[in-house]
Scaffold this active site. Sequence first.
Site, PDB file in Angstrom:
ATOM      1  N   GLN A  84       0.835  -1.201   0.000  1.00  0.00           N
ATOM      2  CA  GLN A  84       0.000   0.000   0.000  1.00  0.00           C
ATOM      3  C   GLN A  84       0.869   1.249   0.000  1.00  0.00           C
ATOM      4  O   GLN A  84       1.111   1.838   1.050  1.00  0.00           O
ATOM      5  CB  GLN A  84      -0.895  -0.044   1.254  1.00  0.00           C
ATOM      6  CG  GLN A  84      -1.924   1.040   1.317  1.00  0.00           C
ATOM      7  CD  GLN A  84      -3.039   0.811   0.350  1.00  0.00           C
ATOM      8  OE1 GLN A  84      -3.565  -0.277   0.241  1.00  0.00           O
ATOM      9  NE2 GLN A  84      -3.408   1.836  -0.369  1.00  0.00           N
ATOM     10  N   PHE A  85       1.324   1.670  -1.171  1.00  0.00           N
ATOM     11  CA  PHE A  85       2.192   2.848  -1.241  1.00  0.00           C
ATOM     12  C   PHE A  85       1.481   4.112  -0.792  1.00  0.00           C
ATOM     13  O   PHE A  85       2.113   5.068  -0.351  1.00  0.00           O
ATOM     14  CB  PHE A  85       2.790   3.020  -2.646  1.00  0.00           C
ATOM     15  CG  PHE A  85       1.867   3.644  -3.643  1.00  0.00           C
ATOM     16  CD1 PHE A  85       1.927   5.007  -3.887  1.00  0.00           C
ATOM     17  CD2 PHE A  85       0.954   2.873  -4.340  1.00  0.00           C
ATOM     18  CE1 PHE A  85       1.081   5.603  -4.815  1.00  0.00           C
ATOM     19  CE2 PHE A  85       0.109   3.456  -5.268  1.00  0.00           C
ATOM     20  CZ  PHE A  85       0.173   4.823  -5.508  1.00  0.00           C
ATOM     21  N   THR A  86       0.152   4.132  -0.833  1.00  0.00           N
ATOM     22  CA  THR A  86      -0.583   5.339  -0.465  1.00  0.00           C
ATOM     23  C   THR A  86      -0.498   5.652   1.023  1.00  0.00           C
ATOM     24  O   THR A  86      -0.900   6.742   1.437  1.00  0.00           O
ATOM     25  CB  THR A  86      -2.059   5.265  -0.902  1.00  0.00           C
ATOM     26  OG1 THR A  86      -2.686   4.172  -0.246  1.00  0.00           O
ATOM     27  CG2 THR A  86      -2.182   5.104  -2.413  1.00  0.00           C
TER      28      THR A  86
END
Length: 147
Positions: free
Chosen positions: A78-80
């Site tokens: 989950q890069f966000t």
Amino acid sequence: MKVVVQRCKEAKVTALGQVTGEIGAGLMLLVGVTHGDTEKDAKYLAEKVAGLRIFEDEDGKMNFSVTDIGGAVLSVSQFTLYGDCRKGRRPNFMAAAAPAEAKKLYDTFNELLRGGGLQVETGVFGAMMDVSLTNWGPVTLILDSRA
């Protein structure tokens, strides 16, 4: 590294039209990597996740870890988690690690969990995914290897 930990009764991730990971009782993890993270960060968080006492005992006290209850882990990249929303209306993701760097540490993190005896299911790194879960409690915690 950051990990959002959600205690769940069940969780599932679908990517590219197929279910790629599915668990019963355990932990749903959203995992983000930032610049400068190392295997030390992955090891710290894997140990923290595996030992986090957030499952209730017979007296209703949070005394058991996912390892203690024989639960499983669903880990989704989950890069966000490193989105910066302080300016404007569109998040800036400059704090997220480059994909090759992030994938390496995400994979290391998951292997460390497996090495500790946990069943670990995953999504597909970098793909658009649909994630569903039944959050148990609800219990949701945010872990940060730098905090």
